[in-house]
Design a protein around this motif. Sequence first.
Motif, PDB file in Angstrom:
ATOM      1  N   ARG A 150      10.259   7.078 -28.417  1.00 33.03           N
ATOM      2  CA  ARG A 150      10.036   6.053 -29.427  1.00 33.03           C
ATOM      3  C   ARG A 150      11.363   5.535 -29.980  1.00 33.03           C
ATOM      4  NH1 ARG A 150       5.223   5.151 -31.512  1.00 33.03           N
ATOM      5  NH2 ARG A 150       6.226   3.142 -31.857  1.00 33.03           N
ATOM      6  N   THR A 151      11.637   4.289 -29.669  1.00 28.28           N
ATOM      7  CA  THR A 151      12.846   3.599 -30.108  1.00 28.28           C
ATOM      8  C   THR A 151      12.648   2.135 -29.763  1.00 28.28           C
ATOM      9  OG1 THR A 151      15.283   3.594 -29.965  1.00 28.28           O
ATOM     10  CG2 THR A 151      14.071   4.048 -27.924  1.00 28.28           C
ATOM     11  N   GLY A 152      13.728   1.356 -29.735  1.00 22.01           N
ATOM     12  CA  GLY A 152      13.626  -0.040 -29.347  1.00 22.01           C
ATOM     13  C   GLY A 152      13.653  -0.207 -27.833  1.00 22.01           C
ATOM     14  N   HIS A 153      13.993  -1.413 -27.408  1.00 19.04           N
ATOM     15  CA  HIS A 153      13.873  -1.775 -26.000  1.00 19.04           C
ATOM     16  C   HIS A 153      14.997  -1.234 -25.123  1.00 19.04           C
ATOM     17  CE1 HIS A 153      12.343  -4.133 -22.686  1.00 19.04           C
ATOM     18  NE2 HIS A 153      13.496  -4.757 -22.524  1.00 19.04           N
ATOM     19  N   TRP A 154      16.056  -0.701 -25.710  1.00 19.67           N
ATOM     20  CA  TRP A 154      17.204  -0.229 -24.939  1.00 19.67           C
ATOM     21  C   TRP A 154      17.453   1.259 -25.179  1.00 19.67           C
ATOM     22  CZ3 TRP A 154      17.170  -5.209 -26.961  1.00 19.67           C
ATOM     23  CH2 TRP A 154      17.270  -6.228 -26.013  1.00 19.67           C
ATOM     24  N   PRO A 155      16.564   2.125 -24.699  1.00 16.28           N
ATOM     25  CA  PRO A 155      16.673   3.559 -25.003  1.00 16.28           C
ATOM     26  C   PRO A 155      17.914   4.216 -24.418  1.00 16.28           C
ATOM     27  CG  PRO A 155      15.040   3.200 -23.291  1.00 16.28           C
ATOM     28  CD  PRO A 155      15.417   1.843 -23.821  1.00 16.28           C
ATOM     29  N   MET A 156      18.467   3.669 -23.328  1.00 10.75           N
ATOM     30  CA  MET A 156      19.676   4.264 -22.762  1.00 10.75           C
ATOM     31  C   MET A 156      20.860   4.131 -23.718  1.00 10.75           C
ATOM     32  SD  MET A 156      19.100   1.060 -21.624  1.00 10.75           S
ATOM     33  CE  MET A 156      18.419   1.172 -19.982  1.00 10.75           C
TER      34      MET A 156
ATOM     35  N   GLY B 156       0.802  -1.220   0.000  1.00 10.15           N
ATOM     36  CA  GLY B 156       0.000   0.000   0.000  1.00 10.15           C
ATOM     37  C   GLY B 156       0.834   1.269   0.000  1.00 10.15           C
ATOM     38  N   ARG B 157       1.876   1.316   0.823  1.00  9.86           N
ATOM     39  CA  ARG B 157       2.713   2.519   0.891  1.00  9.86           C
ATOM     40  C   ARG B 157       3.486   2.698  -0.408  1.00  9.86           C
ATOM     41  NH1 ARG B 157       6.614   1.665   4.351  1.00  9.86           N
ATOM     42  NH2 ARG B 157       7.134   3.833   4.741  1.00  9.86           N
ATOM     43  N   ARG B 158       3.970   1.603  -0.954  1.00  8.85           N
ATOM     44  CA  ARG B 158       4.691   1.692  -2.232  1.00  8.85           C
ATOM     45  C   ARG B 158       3.757   2.135  -3.347  1.00  8.85           C
ATOM     46  NH1 ARG B 158       5.053  -3.136  -3.152  1.00  8.85           N
ATOM     47  NH2 ARG B 158       3.584  -3.171  -4.867  1.00  8.85           N
ATOM     48  N   ASP B 159       2.557   1.570  -3.372  1.00  9.01           N
ATOM     49  CA  ASP B 159       1.603   1.928  -4.417  1.00  9.01           C
ATOM     50  C   ASP B 159       1.208   3.395  -4.363  1.00  9.01           C
ATOM     51  OD1 ASP B 159       1.633  -0.634  -5.357  1.00  9.01           O
ATOM     52  OD2 ASP B 159      -0.305  -1.220  -4.512  1.00  9.01           O
ATOM     53  N   ALA B 160       1.303   3.996  -3.174  1.00  7.04           N
ATOM     54  CA  ALA B 160       0.925   5.400  -3.019  1.00  7.04           C
ATOM     55  C   ALA B 160       1.963   6.348  -3.601  1.00  7.04           C
ATOM     56  CB  ALA B 160       0.705   5.716  -1.543  1.00  7.04           C
ATOM     57  N   LEU B 161       3.148   5.843  -3.922  1.00 13.77           N
ATOM     58  CA  LEU B 161       4.181   6.689  -4.529  1.00 13.77           C
ATOM     59  C   LEU B 161       3.755   7.106  -5.944  1.00 13.77           C
ATOM     60  CD1 LEU B 161       7.357   4.604  -3.578  1.00 13.77           C
ATOM     61  CD2 LEU B 161       6.746   6.853  -2.641  1.00 13.77           C
ATOM     62  N   PRO B 162       4.211   8.270  -6.412  1.00 13.11           N
ATOM     63  CA  PRO B 162       4.009   8.606  -7.823  1.00 13.11           C
ATOM     64  C   PRO B 162       4.721   7.595  -8.724  1.00 13.11           C
ATOM     65  CG  PRO B 162       4.700  10.528  -6.561  1.00 13.11           C
ATOM     66  CD  PRO B 162       4.889   9.350  -5.663  1.00 13.11           C
ATOM     67  N   HIS B 163       4.076   7.198  -9.797  1.00 11.54           N
ATOM     68  CA  HIS B 163       4.627   6.227 -10.745  1.00 11.54           C
ATOM     69  C   HIS B 163       4.666   6.855 -12.141  1.00 11.54           C
ATOM     70  CE1 HIS B 163       3.690   3.405  -7.539  1.00 11.54           C
ATOM     71  NE2 HIS B 163       4.175   2.406  -8.236  1.00 11.54           N
ATOM     72  N   THR B 164       5.733   6.549 -12.869  1.00 11.28           N
ATOM     73  CA  THR B 164       5.835   6.995 -14.261  1.00 11.28           C
ATOM     74  C   THR B 164       6.272   5.828 -15.130  1.00 11.28           C
ATOM     75  OG1 THR B 164       6.394   9.283 -13.684  1.00 11.28           O
ATOM     76  CG2 THR B 164       7.043   8.531 -15.873  1.00 11.28           C
ATOM     77  N   LEU B 165       5.653   5.683 -16.278  1.00  6.19           N
ATOM     78  CA  LEU B 165       6.084   4.730 -17.292  1.00  6.19           C
ATOM     79  C   LEU B 165       6.725   5.493 -18.438  1.00  6.19           C
ATOM     80  CD1 LEU B 165       6.156   1.912 -18.692  1.00  6.19           C
ATOM     81  CD2 LEU B 165       3.931   2.504 -19.681  1.00  6.19           C
ATOM     82  N   VAL B 166       7.948   5.095 -18.812  1.00  2.00           N
ATOM     83  CA  VAL B 166       8.577   5.588 -20.038  1.00  2.00           C
ATOM     84  C   VAL B 166       8.456   4.461 -21.053  1.00  2.00           C
ATOM     85  CG1 VAL B 166      10.657   6.464 -21.132  1.00  2.00           C
ATOM     86  CG2 VAL B 166      10.183   7.030 -18.733  1.00  2.00           C
ATOM     87  N   THR B 167       7.602   4.651 -22.026  1.00  2.00           N
ATOM     88  CA  THR B 167       7.366   3.623 -23.030  1.00  2.00           C
ATOM     89  C   THR B 167       8.142   3.944 -24.303  1.00  2.00           C
ATOM     90  OG1 THR B 167       5.661   2.480 -24.308  1.00  2.00           O
ATOM     91  CG2 THR B 167       5.246   4.797 -23.799  1.00  2.00           C
ATOM     92  N   CYS B 168       8.667   2.900 -24.938  1.00  2.00           N
ATOM     93  CA  CYS B 168       9.501   3.092 -26.123  1.00  2.00           C
ATOM     94  C   CYS B 168       8.952   2.343 -27.340  1.00  2.00           C
ATOM     95  CB  CYS B 168      10.932   2.625 -25.839  1.00  2.00           C
ATOM     96  SG  CYS B 168      11.720   3.497 -24.470  1.00  2.00           S
ATOM     97  N   MET B 169       8.597   1.088 -27.160  1.00  2.00           N
ATOM     98  CA  MET B 169       8.171   0.278 -28.298  1.00  2.00           C
ATOM     99  C   MET B 169       6.688   0.435 -28.617  1.00  2.00           C
ATOM    100  SD  MET B 169      10.382  -3.227 -27.863  1.00  2.00           S
ATOM    101  CE  MET B 169       9.777  -3.809 -29.457  1.00  2.00           C
ATOM    102  N   PHE B 170       5.911   0.943 -27.656  1.00  2.00           N
ATOM    103  CA  PHE B 170       4.473   1.144 -27.877  1.00  2.00           C
ATOM    104  C   PHE B 170       4.124   2.598 -27.621  1.00  2.00           C
ATOM    105  CE2 PHE B 170       4.898  -3.257 -26.368  1.00  2.00           C
ATOM    106  CZ  PHE B 170       4.310  -3.939 -27.429  1.00  2.00           C
ATOM    107  N   PRO B 171       3.272   3.198 -28.436  1.00  2.88           N
ATOM    108  CA  PRO B 171       2.800   4.553 -28.152  1.00  2.88           C
ATOM    109  C   PRO B 171       2.031   4.582 -26.829  1.00  2.88           C
ATOM    110  CG  PRO B 171       2.191   3.868 -30.383  1.00  2.88           C
ATOM    111  CD  PRO B 171       2.698   2.648 -29.678  1.00  2.88           C
ATOM    112  N   VAL B 172       2.052   5.726 -26.171  1.00  2.00           N
ATOM    113  CA  VAL B 172       1.371   5.864 -24.889  1.00  2.00           C
ATOM    114  C   VAL B 172      -0.099   5.492 -25.002  1.00  2.00           C
ATOM    115  CG1 VAL B 172       0.576   7.540 -23.173  1.00  2.00           C
ATOM    116  CG2 VAL B 172       2.962   7.550 -23.900  1.00  2.00           C
ATOM    117  N   GLU B 173      -0.752   5.920 -26.057  1.00  2.00           N
ATOM    118  CA  GLU B 173      -2.183   5.636 -26.182  1.00  2.00           C
ATOM    119  C   GLU B 173      -2.460   4.140 -26.285  1.00  2.00           C
ATOM    120  OE1 GLU B 173      -4.563   7.702 -25.509  1.00  2.00           O
ATOM    121  OE2 GLU B 173      -2.897   9.046 -25.092  1.00  2.00           O
ATOM    122  N   GLN B 174      -1.563   3.405 -26.938  1.00  2.00           N
ATOM    123  CA  GLN B 174      -1.732   1.958 -27.016  1.00  2.00           C
ATOM    124  C   GLN B 174      -1.565   1.323 -25.634  1.00  2.00           C
ATOM    125  OE1 GLN B 174       0.731   0.049 -29.958  1.00  2.00           O
ATOM    126  NE2 GLN B 174       0.029  -2.000 -29.432  1.00  2.00           N
TER     127      GLN B 174
END
Length: 249
Positions: free
Chosen positions: A228-234, A184-202
């Motif tokens: 937008r790139t492959g699986h290794w954006p770094m 519960g405490r962890r879930d309450a943290l702000p979360h961000t997804l950085v997506t590369c292979m799929f558009p955000v809307e998908q």
Amino acid sequence: MATYVLVAGNWLGAWAWSGVTARLRADGHDVHPVTLTGLGDREHLASPEVDLDTHVADVVHTIEYADLHEVILVGHSYGGFPVTGAAERVTDRIARLVYVESGPLPSGTSQLDMIEPEEREATLRRMKEREDGWLLPPPSAAELASGAPVYAGLDEAARALFTALAVPQPLNATAQPLDLADGGRRDALPHTLVTCMFPVEQVRAMVAEGHPYFAGFAGKEWTFAEVRTGHWPMLSEPERLARALAELG
């Protein structure tokens, strides 16, 4: 300025974040890329005993021994598993959880659960039958150059770096299920997804449809970024990834 802890996925170490780290530090941020046990410059510590618990401890110790607070904790691919486990243990030190081409999965889930059943069974059989079955080899140079979408954006220099520095992954780390409490405490943290292979809307659509790969996105407050790139954006887009992470700080 913000504090970042960066955890890469299978086969990689802190070296994979060098382009991102340099850009964030140039902007004045405090950045701690992690090399998990048995990988990168800690390859000599690889053994069949290295598992997900080991890698969770690596992340927790990075944060505790450097006495870091208000951490933006970033997990890429498999790195999302130790990041989620670590956030469970040091929640008070975390400001935001960021998943790059990854996501928080339910307790009892391993990375092996994310692959097709046939491939999973073959991997588990290999672990039992082969002397080197506790190691998962990285993609070959030919695979990296194959043009498959997962490798999109990796130019010749990035592929050469990957081939030179990626090492076999201790398979028990990918086979061990994540063991979480109520969260519960962890879930309450702000979360961000950085997506590369799929558009955000998908991604949003798959979350709404209840796709099993996105089960961990339910019940949390999410923001989204897209590189937008492959699986290794770094490796393929370090400047754009660094910019996306800097905006969170």
